[in-house]
Motif scaffolding. Sequence first.
Motif, PDB file in Angstrom:
ATOM      1  N   PRO A  69       0.795  -1.293   0.162  1.00  0.00           N
ATOM      2  CA  PRO A  69       0.032   0.092  -0.075  1.00  0.00           C
ATOM      3  C   PRO A  69       0.936   1.426   0.012  1.00  0.00           C
ATOM      4  O   PRO A  69       0.509   2.417  -0.650  1.00  0.00           O
ATOM      5  CB  PRO A  69      -0.719  -0.118   1.400  1.00  0.00           C
ATOM      6  CG  PRO A  69      -0.877  -1.564   1.697  1.00  0.00           C
ATOM      7  CD  PRO A  69       0.449  -2.218   1.089  1.00  0.00           C
ATOM      8  N   LEU A  70       1.905   1.250   0.789  1.00  0.00           N
ATOM      9  CA  LEU A  70       2.808   2.532   0.819  1.00  0.00           C
ATOM     10  C   LEU A  70       3.486   2.529  -0.658  1.00  0.00           C
ATOM     11  O   LEU A  70       3.609   3.630  -0.780  1.00  0.00           O
ATOM     12  CB  LEU A  70       3.822   2.273   1.719  1.00  0.00           C
ATOM     13  CG  LEU A  70       4.729   3.386   2.098  1.00  0.00           C
ATOM     14  CD1 LEU A  70       4.102   4.526   2.586  1.00  0.00           C
ATOM     15  CD2 LEU A  70       5.903   2.942   3.073  1.00  0.00           C
ATOM     16  N   ARG A  71       4.041   1.550  -1.083  1.00  0.00           N
ATOM     17  CA  ARG A  71       4.809   1.841  -2.352  1.00  0.00           C
ATOM     18  C   ARG A  71       3.888   2.051  -3.476  1.00  0.00           C
ATOM     19  O   ARG A  71       4.254   3.083  -4.355  1.00  0.00           O
ATOM     20  CB  ARG A  71       5.501   0.230  -2.910  1.00  0.00           C
ATOM     21  CG  ARG A  71       6.604  -0.078  -1.863  1.00  0.00           C
ATOM     22  CD  ARG A  71       7.093  -1.442  -2.425  1.00  0.00           C
ATOM     23  NE  ARG A  71       6.121  -2.553  -2.456  1.00  0.00           N
ATOM     24  CZ  ARG A  71       5.764  -2.977  -3.587  1.00  0.00           C
ATOM     25  NH1 ARG A  71       6.017  -2.504  -4.756  1.00  0.00           N
ATOM     26  NH2 ARG A  71       4.913  -4.190  -3.793  1.00  0.00           N
ATOM     27  N   GLU A  72       2.573   1.571  -3.448  1.00  0.00           N
ATOM     28  CA  GLU A  72       1.559   2.051  -4.619  1.00  0.00           C
ATOM     29  C   GLU A  72       1.182   3.542  -4.344  1.00  0.00           C
ATOM     30  O   GLU A  72       1.078   4.274  -5.404  1.00  0.00           O
ATOM     31  CB  GLU A  72       0.275   1.199  -4.400  1.00  0.00           C
ATOM     32  CG  GLU A  72       0.569  -0.033  -4.818  1.00  0.00           C
ATOM     33  CD  GLU A  72      -0.509  -1.030  -4.731  1.00  0.00           C
ATOM     34  OE1 GLU A  72      -1.642  -0.733  -4.405  1.00  0.00           O
ATOM     35  OE2 GLU A  72      -0.466  -2.208  -5.614  1.00  0.00           O
ATOM     36  N   ALA A  73       1.130   3.967  -2.991  1.00  0.00           N
ATOM     37  CA  ALA A  73       0.819   5.310  -2.789  1.00  0.00           C
ATOM     38  C   ALA A  73       2.109   6.212  -3.263  1.00  0.00           C
ATOM     39  O   ALA A  73       1.806   7.404  -3.775  1.00  0.00           O
ATOM     40  CB  ALA A  73       0.586   5.827  -1.306  1.00  0.00           C
ATOM     41  N   LEU A  74       3.128   6.002  -2.990  1.00  0.00           N
ATOM     42  CA  LEU A  74       4.451   6.646  -3.441  1.00  0.00           C
ATOM     43  C   LEU A  74       4.406   6.762  -4.857  1.00  0.00           C
ATOM     44  O   LEU A  74       4.783   7.991  -5.448  1.00  0.00           O
ATOM     45  CB  LEU A  74       5.533   6.085  -3.013  1.00  0.00           C
ATOM     46  CG  LEU A  74       5.891   6.404  -1.547  1.00  0.00           C
ATOM     47  CD1 LEU A  74       6.968   5.274  -0.928  1.00  0.00           C
ATOM     48  CD2 LEU A  74       6.486   7.744  -0.998  1.00  0.00           C
ATOM     49  N   ALA A  75       4.398   5.607  -5.546  1.00  0.00           N
ATOM     50  CA  ALA A  75       4.291   5.656  -6.980  1.00  0.00           C
ATOM     51  C   ALA A  75       3.303   6.536  -7.692  1.00  0.00           C
ATOM     52  O   ALA A  75       3.278   7.238  -8.806  1.00  0.00           O
ATOM     53  CB  ALA A  75       3.934   4.319  -7.500  1.00  0.00           C
ATOM     54  N   LYS A  76       1.943   6.591  -7.101  1.00  0.00           N
ATOM     55  CA  LYS A  76       1.093   7.280  -7.412  1.00  0.00           C
ATOM     56  C   LYS A  76       1.145   9.007  -7.366  1.00  0.00           C
ATOM     57  O   LYS A  76       1.245   9.733  -8.413  1.00  0.00           O
ATOM     58  CB  LYS A  76      -0.250   7.071  -6.885  1.00  0.00           C
ATOM     59  CG  LYS A  76      -1.596   7.969  -7.460  1.00  0.00           C
ATOM     60  CD  LYS A  76      -2.874   7.671  -6.607  1.00  0.00           C
ATOM     61  CE  LYS A  76      -4.018   8.414  -6.917  1.00  0.00           C
ATOM     62  NZ  LYS A  76      -5.293   7.990  -6.262  1.00  0.00           N
ATOM     63  N   ARG A  84       9.881  -0.772  -8.210  1.00  0.00           N
ATOM     64  CA  ARG A  84      11.208  -0.366  -8.102  1.00  0.00           C
ATOM     65  C   ARG A  84      11.345   0.405  -6.583  1.00  0.00           C
ATOM     66  O   ARG A  84      12.323   1.040  -6.530  1.00  0.00           O
ATOM     67  CB  ARG A  84      11.461   0.563  -9.217  1.00  0.00           C
ATOM     68  CG  ARG A  84      11.752  -0.344 -10.505  1.00  0.00           C
ATOM     69  CD  ARG A  84      11.972   0.532 -11.722  1.00  0.00           C
ATOM     70  NE  ARG A  84      13.382   1.507 -11.673  1.00  0.00           N
ATOM     71  CZ  ARG A  84      13.663   2.335 -12.718  1.00  0.00           C
ATOM     72  NH1 ARG A  84      12.817   2.570 -13.739  1.00  0.00           N
ATOM     73  NH2 ARG A  84      14.781   3.050 -12.615  1.00  0.00           N
ATOM     74  N   ILE A  85      10.366   0.535  -5.921  1.00  0.00           N
ATOM     75  CA  ILE A  85      10.320   1.004  -4.558  1.00  0.00           C
ATOM     76  C   ILE A  85      10.651  -0.143  -3.645  1.00  0.00           C
ATOM     77  O   ILE A  85       9.921  -1.091  -3.428  1.00  0.00           O
ATOM     78  CB  ILE A  85       9.085   1.667  -4.253  1.00  0.00           C
ATOM     79  CG1 ILE A  85       9.026   3.099  -5.282  1.00  0.00           C
ATOM     80  CG2 ILE A  85       8.955   2.573  -2.881  1.00  0.00           C
ATOM     81  CD1 ILE A  85       7.401   3.852  -5.250  1.00  0.00           C
ATOM     82  N   VAL A  86      11.447   0.263  -2.778  1.00  0.00           N
ATOM     83  CA  VAL A  86      11.737  -0.607  -1.504  1.00  0.00           C
ATOM     84  C   VAL A  86      11.552   0.169  -0.236  1.00  0.00           C
ATOM     85  O   VAL A  86      12.117   1.306  -0.044  1.00  0.00           O
ATOM     86  CB  VAL A  86      13.298  -1.202  -1.439  1.00  0.00           C
ATOM     87  CG1 VAL A  86      13.494  -2.137  -0.435  1.00  0.00           C
ATOM     88  CG2 VAL A  86      13.392  -2.029  -2.687  1.00  0.00           C
ATOM     89  N   VAL A 254       8.826  -3.481   7.581  1.00  0.00           N
ATOM     90  CA  VAL A 254       8.009  -2.171   8.041  1.00  0.00           C
ATOM     91  C   VAL A 254       6.774  -2.631   8.653  1.00  0.00           C
ATOM     92  O   VAL A 254       5.858  -3.705   8.229  1.00  0.00           O
ATOM     93  CB  VAL A 254       7.640  -1.348   6.745  1.00  0.00           C
ATOM     94  CG1 VAL A 254       6.900  -0.167   6.829  1.00  0.00           C
ATOM     95  CG2 VAL A 254       8.941  -1.059   5.799  1.00  0.00           C
ATOM     96  N   THR A 255       6.321  -1.872   9.652  1.00  0.00           N
ATOM     97  CA  THR A 255       5.259  -2.336  10.340  1.00  0.00           C
ATOM     98  C   THR A 255       3.727  -2.082   9.948  1.00  0.00           C
ATOM     99  O   THR A 255       3.848  -0.849   9.117  1.00  0.00           O
ATOM    100  CB  THR A 255       5.319  -1.933  11.942  1.00  0.00           C
ATOM    101  OG1 THR A 255       5.036  -0.559  11.993  1.00  0.00           O
ATOM    102  CG2 THR A 255       6.566  -2.040  12.446  1.00  0.00           C
ATOM    103  N   GLY A 256       2.801  -2.658  10.256  1.00  0.00           N
ATOM    104  CA  GLY A 256       1.237  -2.114   9.744  1.00  0.00           C
ATOM    105  C   GLY A 256       1.110  -1.003  10.020  1.00  0.00           C
ATOM    106  O   GLY A 256       0.522  -0.055   9.191  1.00  0.00           O
ATOM    107  N   PRO A 257       1.222  -0.336  11.294  1.00  0.00           N
ATOM    108  CA  PRO A 257       0.830   1.040  11.713  1.00  0.00           C
ATOM    109  C   PRO A 257       1.593   2.180  10.845  1.00  0.00           C
ATOM    110  O   PRO A 257       1.159   2.862  10.466  1.00  0.00           O
ATOM    111  CB  PRO A 257       1.301   1.199  13.212  1.00  0.00           C
ATOM    112  CG  PRO A 257       0.848  -0.584  13.788  1.00  0.00           C
ATOM    113  CD  PRO A 257       1.392  -1.145  12.482  1.00  0.00           C
ATOM    114  N   SER A 258       3.007   1.718  10.410  1.00  0.00           N
ATOM    115  CA  SER A 258       3.966   2.539  10.010  1.00  0.00           C
ATOM    116  C   SER A 258       3.354   2.645   8.557  1.00  0.00           C
ATOM    117  O   SER A 258       3.206   3.897   7.807  1.00  0.00           O
ATOM    118  CB  SER A 258       5.329   2.183   9.932  1.00  0.00           C
ATOM    119  OG  SER A 258       5.776   2.165  11.381  1.00  0.00           O
ATOM    120  N   ILE A 259       3.021   1.504   7.812  1.00  0.00           N
ATOM    121  CA  ILE A 259       2.557   1.816   6.394  1.00  0.00           C
ATOM    122  C   ILE A 259       1.193   2.441   6.372  1.00  0.00           C
ATOM    123  O   ILE A 259       0.962   3.581   5.619  1.00  0.00           O
ATOM    124  CB  ILE A 259       2.348   0.145   5.899  1.00  0.00           C
ATOM    125  CG1 ILE A 259       3.474  -0.526   5.958  1.00  0.00           C
ATOM    126  CG2 ILE A 259       1.524   0.316   4.578  1.00  0.00           C
ATOM    127  CD1 ILE A 259       3.435  -2.113   5.565  1.00  0.00           C
TER     128      ILE A 259
END
Length: 366
Positions: A69-76, A84-86, A254-259
């Motif tokens: 979810p975080l990688r997709e939000a950053l990508a958007k 390509r996001i880690v 990476v923890t769930g709350p952090s994501i």
Amino acid sequence: MTAKRGPNPRPGILDIAPYVPGTSALPGAGAVVKLSSNETPLGPSPRAVEAYLEQAAHLSRYPDGSARPLREALAKLYGLDAARIVAGAGSDEILNLLAAAYLGPGDEAIYSEHGFLVYKIAILAHGATPVPAPERNLTADVDAILARVTEATRLVFIANPNNPTGTYLPFDEIKRLHAGLPEHVILVLDAAYAEYVRANDYEAGIEMVATSENTVMTRTFSKIYGLAALRLGWAYCPSAVADVLNRIRGPFNVTGPSIAAGVAALADQPHMEQAVAHNTVWRARVAEALDRIGLHTTPSAANFLLVHFPDGTSAREADAFLHQRRIILRRVEEYGFPNALRLTIGTEDENNAVLEALTEFMDGAR
């Protein structure tokens, strides 16, 4: 009787000076003005706090192992390829993963003279040789870095803007640096403070990663997004480098709350822009006020100022004086600045408090 010997770490580990964060508390009662860790005075987005608290009902569940979810939000948000996001536990983890993946005994890694201390620690921790490159006007020097590249060089770390100086390299200089590196050397652009920069000649690293196979850009949620306690960072990498990092990172690093908090923070761009605006105004005001009382600051593009004390005054004594007034700045001797303090831009009241205290200190030193 012969003393028993315990297990020994690899050679060189005990020679590493551990990272010491800025002071965060003072003895005694009373509120503290803490301007030592480059934290945002506006705090996190309320939406991020809400998302974090909602995760309390799901603490028995593992988080998404790839932080999808975080990688997709950053990508958007940035128009990136999510594959390509880690994500990492702070950008510190990403920096250490890069060292673990690409450094070993006999290898070298370069960083600028006054660069972030974690670079040297990560290099030494994996048995490689750290190679500091002199700076020019407290700014990374492309020619000095390229002059130190050898067959053994594997990584070049550049904090842009740099901590603790606040200086940055324009994108043309970053391109010149990259063009001068052999293809096997990875250029690591640490853009922890990128959101604060409002210069037309700056680029955080996205374009360089998109157009090369040996550049990595690292970012963090600890600074402008106000999520330092959650330890959340990310990197944008060439596909091959992302594949390598995903092979060695922890499966649930990476923890769930952090994501959840990170996704919500990204969705609240007005809060982030408010933090930028506050910083831009107060960084200039504080620098001007310090100059009037005889304290020079290095021009900064980030959310802090490196404050230089003139001959006849002592940063160490100023630090003690500020502690008496319940104010904490960051001493930076380990960065090569024995007579300077790093001052994070705080709230209006915090900024005024430190200016009042430093004025009193300088008046007493005259």
